[in-house]
Design a protein around this motif. Sequence first.
Motif, short mmCIF file in Angstrom:
data_model
loop_
_atom_site.label_atom_id
_atom_site.label_comp_id
_atom_site.label_asym_id
_atom_site.label_seq_id
_atom_site.Cartn_x
_atom_site.Cartn_y
_atom_site.Cartn_z
N GLU A 32 0.89 -1.16 -0.07
CA GLU A 32 -0.08 0.00 0.04
C GLU A 32 1.03 1.15 -0.06
OE1 GLU A 32 -4.03 1.04 2.09
OE2 GLU A 32 -2.44 1.16 3.58
N ASP A 33 0.74 2.09 -1.01
CA ASP A 33 1.70 3.34 -1.26
C ASP A 33 2.97 3.10 -0.98
OD1 ASP A 33 -0.72 4.49 -1.52
OD2 ASP A 33 -0.78 5.01 0.70
N ASP A 34 3.57 1.72 -1.88
CA ASP A 34 5.03 1.23 -1.62
C ASP A 34 5.39 1.02 -0.49
OD1 ASP A 34 5.08 1.98 -4.49
OD2 ASP A 34 5.70 3.98 -4.02
N ASN A 35 4.42 0.64 0.57
CA ASN A 35 4.87 0.09 1.91
C ASN A 35 4.34 -1.12 1.98
OD1 ASN A 35 6.27 2.49 2.95
ND2 ASN A 35 4.03 3.39 3.22
N VAL A 36 5.19 -2.32 2.48
CA VAL A 36 4.41 -3.41 2.95
C VAL A 36 3.63 -3.60 3.99
CG1 VAL A 36 5.47 -5.91 3.68
CG2 VAL A 36 6.87 -4.45 2.17
N GLN A 37 2.49 -4.30 3.90
CA GLN A 37 1.49 -4.45 4.96
C GLN A 37 1.56 -5.64 5.65
OE1 GLN A 37 -1.86 -4.07 1.71
NE2 GLN A 37 -2.77 -2.42 3.48
N TYR A 38 2.23 -5.38 6.69
CA TYR A 38 2.94 -6.54 7.52
C TYR A 38 1.85 -7.49 7.95
CZ TYR A 38 7.49 -4.79 7.20
OH TYR A 38 8.66 -4.30 6.65
N VAL A 39 1.05 -6.79 9.11
CA VAL A 39 -0.31 -7.35 9.60
C VAL A 39 -1.24 -8.14 8.56
CG1 VAL A 39 -2.26 -7.04 10.78
CG2 VAL A 39 -0.14 -6.28 11.74
N GLU A 40 -1.56 -7.56 7.31
CA GLU A 40 -2.35 -7.95 6.38
C GLU A 40 -1.89 -9.14 5.63
OE1 GLU A 40 -1.52 -4.73 7.03
OE2 GLU A 40 -3.58 -3.89 7.39
N ASN A 41 -0.51 -9.11 5.52
CA ASN A 41 0.27 -10.26 4.82
C ASN A 41 0.20 -11.40 5.64
OD1 ASN A 41 1.51 -9.59 1.81
ND2 ASN A 41 1.82 -7.59 3.01
N LEU A 42 0.60 -11.21 6.72
CA LEU A 42 0.37 -12.26 7.89
C LEU A 42 -0.93 -13.02 7.91
CD1 LEU A 42 2.75 -10.94 10.72
CD2 LEU A 42 3.15 -12.86 9.38
N GLU A 43 -2.10 -11.94 7.79
CA GLU A 43 -3.49 -12.58 7.87
C GLU A 43 -3.48 -13.39 6.46
OE1 GLU A 43 -5.66 -12.71 10.10
OE2 GLU A 43 -5.67 -11.03 11.50
N LEU A 44 -3.24 -12.79 5.60
CA LEU A 44 -3.37 -13.50 4.12
C LEU A 44 -2.80 -14.82 4.19
CD1 LEU A 44 -4.59 -13.68 1.31
CD2 LEU A 44 -2.52 -12.30 0.48
N ALA A 45 -1.51 -14.99 4.67
CA ALA A 45 -0.74 -16.27 4.87
C ALA A 45 -1.55 -17.25 5.42
CB ALA A 45 0.60 -16.00 5.15
N LEU A 46 -2.35 -16.97 6.54
CA LEU A 46 -3.07 -17.88 7.39
C LEU A 46 -4.23 -18.26 6.71
CD1 LEU A 46 -2.48 -16.07 10.98
CD2 LEU A 46 -1.68 -18.37 10.28
N PHE A 47 -4.90 -17.09 6.05
CA PHE A 47 -6.16 -17.13 5.50
C PHE A 47 -6.10 -18.33 4.33
CE2 PHE A 47 -9.06 -16.15 1.75
CZ PHE A 47 -10.08 -16.31 2.30
#
Length: 504
Positions: free
Chosen positions: A441-456
Amino acid sequence: MKNLILVFLFLFSILKADYLITNGEIALFYDGKNNVLKNVRGKIYHKEKIANLQILLIKDYKIYQVRDYYTQVEFKEGKNIFKMTYTVDGQNISTYVILSNEDRNNMYIYTDLKNVNWNTDYRIVYKISPMLLTGNILNNGNYFEYDDMNISTGPNTQIFVATETNLEKFKVKVLESSLVKELDERIYVVKNVEKNNKNNGLLTINFNKENINKFNLSFEDIYGKEIKFWDNFDKKYFYLRKSMIDQIKNFYIINSNSFAQSSLNMNTSRANYLTELKVRYLNAILNRDEKILSKFSFEREKGIQNIYSYYYYIKISNLFNINLSNNEKAKKLLPSIRENINKAYQEILDKEGDWLSNSFIFCEVLEELKLIFGSNLNLQNLELMKKDIKNRVEKEILNSNGIIKNNNYIKYLKLLPPKTIKNNSNFLLKQVNNSYGVLMEDDNVQYVENLELALFLYEQGLTEESDKIFYALDYFMRSSQKQSEIYTEEVFLYIKNIYYRGLL
């Protein structure tokens, strides 16, 4: 709860400093902009005790403020030992900050003077700016006492009290038996260093009046014990990559606070209570200690808070293969469980707190309770409640095309129909099909969202896709070196990811 919480920083604003230094009990920051140690808390849930702490050197009646001479600051690799290096008048000097793992109420600051080759005596000075602006300083022999702090003195040491201006003029008050610190005055711990005896650089600050017997340790003893502690920690998880061990260390620091280890406090704030539950769950994963279950309470005022308690109690029980269907304690809870389900449902309808997270846990708990109690749950309209909440969640998180509005909503997709889950899984996989391999998002890594996606994705059976995202994110987490803050939610989701992958 999407912004949940650095366990010890949630209760006070997150400070933007370069380095956070903590052992879970004491916390302070190194402020890289001003080169000072600041915001020292002896108990991280309590108010600050020291606004800032600086180091001075006095030689030939000249005062050197070390903050003007820093060349490097760093944590010793893999250890919770902070090192500051500076060059003063041609001499390389290092100061270490150690927050003890053996005695969590002690902060040690040691300035290594062994390589200083000044051909004269000089003084190392620790300048302390307490938050308590006025008060009595009491001399107790080998330490002095001020505002619940016990600060070591040691041989060849004097305690001065002065304003900054008066210190520059060497116009100071000297502590004998007692002394009153006035407004705008600072406390100076002044250690005389002889050119043939340079072992006088240790300062110990103790934040527990009932345990003040550790002022006789040498720095070598303190340093050696810390090195041994962290070496043993690394050996325990030798089979994991370094980045994974670092996250487990972050959890250890969070969990090592005495507040987090005690039974759940009925008077803590709601958000902090939920953090406590997550900390307990991680503790169960890492330490496999069934005694954690005895610490649970199900008597919160809010129904949804008790729902969270049920959720994590069940999760931890499952870790230990405990069959709650035949558990007498669980059966006795049935009347209050029914009551709390009804209360929580109404609280969700009223959108109290983070109603989306509450909705997710509510539906998860209902599924678990049905498995445990079956028809004995005996609650009318249970399926209607669940259907109603899922419909509300769907309307909130999806756009008119049935696609997730925001990556913050990823975990709630689990509540939706299979076709919707599949469509959104495909959509999110397209989002990570970039040169980074993760959500941005805006060239920044979304840490929590990516961890949630990996779990999902892992829960949907898309393990290969989940692994790619998790290990790509792991690279960014290693590279980012976020030293100034530890977020409980990131640690929680990260450890949950490696647990899902059978690494714990």
